[in-house]
Design a protein around this motif. Structure first.
Motif, PDB file in Angstrom:
ATOM      1  N   VAL A 156       0.830  -1.206   0.000  1.00 27.20           N
ATOM      2  CA  VAL A 156       0.000   0.000   0.000  1.00 27.20           C
ATOM      3  C   VAL A 156       0.865   1.255   0.000  1.00 27.20           C
ATOM      4  O   VAL A 156       0.670   2.162  -0.818  1.00 27.20           O
ATOM      5  N   TYR A 157       1.835   1.319   0.911  1.00 25.51           N
ATOM      6  CA  TYR A 157       2.631   2.546   1.017  1.00 25.51           C
ATOM      7  C   TYR A 157       3.550   2.768  -0.176  1.00 25.51           C
ATOM      8  O   TYR A 157       3.831   3.908  -0.535  1.00 25.51           O
ATOM      9  N   ARG A 158       4.009   1.722  -0.824  1.00 22.90           N
ATOM     10  CA  ARG A 158       4.862   1.905  -2.003  1.00 22.90           C
ATOM     11  C   ARG A 158       4.095   2.537  -3.166  1.00 22.90           C
ATOM     12  O   ARG A 158       4.687   3.104  -4.069  1.00 22.90           O
ATOM     13  N   HIS A 212       9.203  -9.793  18.541  1.00 20.90           N
ATOM     14  CA  HIS A 212       9.178  -8.783  17.484  1.00 20.90           C
ATOM     15  C   HIS A 212       7.856  -8.792  16.727  1.00 20.90           C
ATOM     16  O   HIS A 212       7.196  -9.820  16.623  1.00 20.90           O
ATOM     17  N   ALA A 213       7.517  -7.640  16.181  1.00 20.13           N
ATOM     18  CA  ALA A 213       6.387  -7.500  15.267  1.00 20.13           C
ATOM     19  C   ALA A 213       6.940  -7.269  13.871  1.00 20.13           C
ATOM     20  O   ALA A 213       8.011  -6.677  13.711  1.00 20.13           O
ATOM     21  N   GLU A 214       6.201  -7.745  12.879  1.00 20.42           N
ATOM     22  CA  GLU A 214       6.518  -7.385  11.501  1.00 20.42           C
ATOM     23  C   GLU A 214       6.027  -5.952  11.311  1.00 20.42           C
ATOM     24  O   GLU A 214       4.876  -5.641  11.614  1.00 20.42           O
ATOM     25  N   VAL A 215       6.889  -5.080  10.826  1.00 20.15           N
ATOM     26  CA  VAL A 215       6.572  -3.656  10.693  1.00 20.15           C
ATOM     27  C   VAL A 215       7.091  -3.108   9.371  1.00 20.15           C
ATOM     28  O   VAL A 215       7.888  -3.754   8.696  1.00 20.15           O
ATOM     29  N   VAL A 216       6.622  -1.910   9.064  1.00 20.42           N
ATOM     30  CA  VAL A 216       7.204  -1.152   7.963  1.00 20.42           C
ATOM     31  C   VAL A 216       7.656   0.198   8.494  1.00 20.42           C
ATOM     32  O   VAL A 216       6.961   0.828   9.290  1.00 20.42           O
ATOM     33  N   ALA A 217       8.828   0.603   8.077  1.00 17.43           N
ATOM     34  CA  ALA A 217       9.329   1.945   8.344  1.00 17.43           C
ATOM     35  C   ALA A 217       8.955   2.762   7.113  1.00 17.43           C
ATOM     36  O   ALA A 217       9.396   2.462   6.003  1.00 17.43           O
ATOM     37  N   VAL A 218       8.109   3.763   7.314  1.00 11.25           N
ATOM     38  CA  VAL A 218       7.597   4.564   6.202  1.00 11.25           C
ATOM     39  C   VAL A 218       8.197   5.964   6.290  1.00 11.25           C
ATOM     40  O   VAL A 218       8.045   6.645   7.305  1.00 11.25           O
ATOM     41  N   THR A 219       8.870   6.376   5.240  1.00 11.50           N
ATOM     42  CA  THR A 219       9.414   7.725   5.134  1.00 11.50           C
ATOM     43  C   THR A 219       8.621   8.443   4.050  1.00 11.50           C
ATOM     44  O   THR A 219       8.396   7.878   2.970  1.00 11.50           O
ATOM     45  N   VAL A 256       5.430   9.066  -0.533  1.00 14.00           N
ATOM     46  CA  VAL A 256       6.220   8.108   0.238  1.00 14.00           C
ATOM     47  C   VAL A 256       7.535   7.917  -0.507  1.00 14.00           C
ATOM     48  O   VAL A 256       7.559   7.565  -1.682  1.00 14.00           O
ATOM     49  N   THR A 257       8.621   8.185   0.199  1.00  7.41           N
ATOM     50  CA  THR A 257       9.934   8.126  -0.432  1.00  7.41           C
ATOM     51  C   THR A 257      10.675   6.830  -0.142  1.00  7.41           C
ATOM     52  O   THR A 257      11.601   6.476  -0.869  1.00  7.41           O
ATOM     53  N   GLU A 258      10.267   6.130   0.925  1.00  8.97           N
ATOM     54  CA  GLU A 258      10.925   4.865   1.256  1.00  8.97           C
ATOM     55  C   GLU A 258      10.022   4.028   2.144  1.00  8.97           C
ATOM     56  O   GLU A 258       9.345   4.551   3.032  1.00  8.97           O
ATOM     57  N   VAL A 259      10.018   2.724   1.893  1.00 13.37           N
ATOM     58  CA  VAL A 259       9.342   1.759   2.749  1.00 13.37           C
ATOM     59  C   VAL A 259      10.327   0.619   2.979  1.00 13.37           C
ATOM     60  O   VAL A 259      10.868   0.060   2.021  1.00 13.37           O
ATOM     61  N   VAL A 260      10.566   0.303   4.251  1.00 17.13           N
ATOM     62  CA  VAL A 260      11.461  -0.796   4.589  1.00 17.13           C
ATOM     63  C   VAL A 260      10.712  -1.743   5.509  1.00 17.13           C
ATOM     64  O   VAL A 260      10.255  -1.337   6.587  1.00 17.13           O
ATOM     65  N   MET A 281      -4.489   5.627   6.362  1.00 18.39           N
ATOM     66  CA  MET A 281      -4.271   4.485   5.478  1.00 18.39           C
ATOM     67  C   MET A 281      -3.833   3.255   6.265  1.00 18.39           C
ATOM     68  O   MET A 281      -4.205   2.128   5.926  1.00 18.39           O
ATOM     69  N   PHE A 282      -3.075   3.464   7.318  1.00 20.79           N
ATOM     70  CA  PHE A 282      -2.666   2.362   8.196  1.00 20.79           C
ATOM     71  C   PHE A 282      -3.898   1.672   8.768  1.00 20.79           C
ATOM     72  O   PHE A 282      -4.019   0.446   8.716  1.00 20.79           O
ATOM     73  N   PHE A 283      -4.834   2.444   9.303  1.00 20.19           N
ATOM     74  CA  PHE A 283      -6.022   1.849   9.914  1.00 20.19           C
ATOM     75  C   PHE A 283      -6.974   1.259   8.879  1.00 20.19           C
ATOM     76  O   PHE A 283      -7.735   0.353   9.191  1.00 20.19           O
ATOM     77  N   LEU A 284      -6.927   1.737   7.648  1.00 15.91           N
ATOM     78  CA  LEU A 284      -7.732   1.176   6.574  1.00 15.91           C
ATOM     79  C   LEU A 284      -7.142  -0.144   6.076  1.00 15.91           C
ATOM     80  O   LEU A 284      -7.872  -1.026   5.635  1.00 15.91           O
ATOM     81  N   SER A 285      -5.824  -0.294   6.166  1.00 15.47           N
ATOM     82  CA  SER A 285      -5.120  -1.414   5.556  1.00 15.47           C
ATOM     83  C   SER A 285      -5.050  -2.668   6.417  1.00 15.47           C
ATOM     84  O   SER A 285      -4.490  -3.683   5.983  1.00 15.47           O
ATOM     85  N   HIS A 286      -5.580  -2.610   7.622  1.00 13.78           N
ATOM     86  CA  HIS A 286      -5.627  -3.802   8.470  1.00 13.78           C
ATOM     87  C   HIS A 286      -6.764  -3.634   9.463  1.00 13.78           C
ATOM     88  O   HIS A 286      -7.383  -2.580   9.527  1.00 13.78           O
ATOM     89  N   ASP A 287      -7.049  -4.684  10.226  1.00  5.43           N
ATOM     90  CA  ASP A 287      -8.096  -4.622  11.239  1.00  5.43           C
ATOM     91  C   ASP A 287      -7.444  -4.357  12.590  1.00  5.43           C
ATOM     92  O   ASP A 287      -6.860  -5.265  13.187  1.00  5.43           O
TER      93      ASP A 287
END
Length: 170
Positions: free
Chosen positions: A13-15, A47-54, A20-24, A68-74
């Motif tokens: 979604v973020y890409r 650990h949690a699976e996460v994305v670092a969004v720049t 959005v300039t970077e997603v890791v 968008m974060f809250f729309l993209s998951h429950d």
């Protein structure tokens, strides 16, 4: 740093989001040093699976990124997203400072208006971030035909297009 289930979904979604300039994709929030995918999937690392969004706030507001974060998951399910079950799939927002914590808490309060059940998203201090293995980065673009992408990610992208078309690249 956002965790909303499998990082492949948020990454996809973020890409596609303007500004959005970077997603890791990576891991945070646990106690194991140098976690790797199989260990995180076992649920034993914390650990949690996460994305670092720049992103560029002159292009897209922070509020939209968080909506968008809250729309993209429950965010109302504890330690699971669909078929992905375990603390590694928890809904979580990892803050770098007090100001970011306040922004995250305000975003949860706004998002709660859209959900019947209580939001269970954790808001916790950011620990050490560990980038995921290279094959997880931009997974959807590399494997759009893969079953998980077709069944899980495509509907999330369609939902994002429905509600945030003006913020998504063609």
């Amino acid at each position: 740093m956002l965790g909303g289930g499998c990082f492949w979904c948020l990454d996809a979604v973020y890409r596609k989001t303007k500004g959005v300039t970077e997603v890791v994709s990576g891991y945070t929030g646990g106690q194991t040093k140098n976690p790797f995918y199989e260990a995180v999937c076992s649920g034993t690392t914390g650990h949690a699976e996460v994305v670092a969004v720049t992103f560029d706030e002159e292009v897209i507001p922070e509020d939209v990124i968080l909506e968008m974060f809250f729309l993209s998951h429950d965010p109302t399910t504890l330690n699971r997203q669909g078929y992905d079950v375990g603390t590694q799939y928890r809904s979580a927002m990892f803050y770098a400072d007090g100001q970011q914590r306040e922004v995250f808490e305000a975003a949860i309060a706004r998002a709660q208006e859209s959900w019947n059940d209580p939001i269970v998203t954790e808001v916790v201090p950011l620990g050490e971030f560990h980038p995921a293995e290279e094959y997880h980065q931009d997974f959807y673009a590399k494997h759009p035909e893969q079953g998980y992408c077709q069944v899980i990610i495509n509907p999330k992208l369609a939902k994002a297009r429905k509600y945030y078309a003006q913020w998504l690249a063609a």
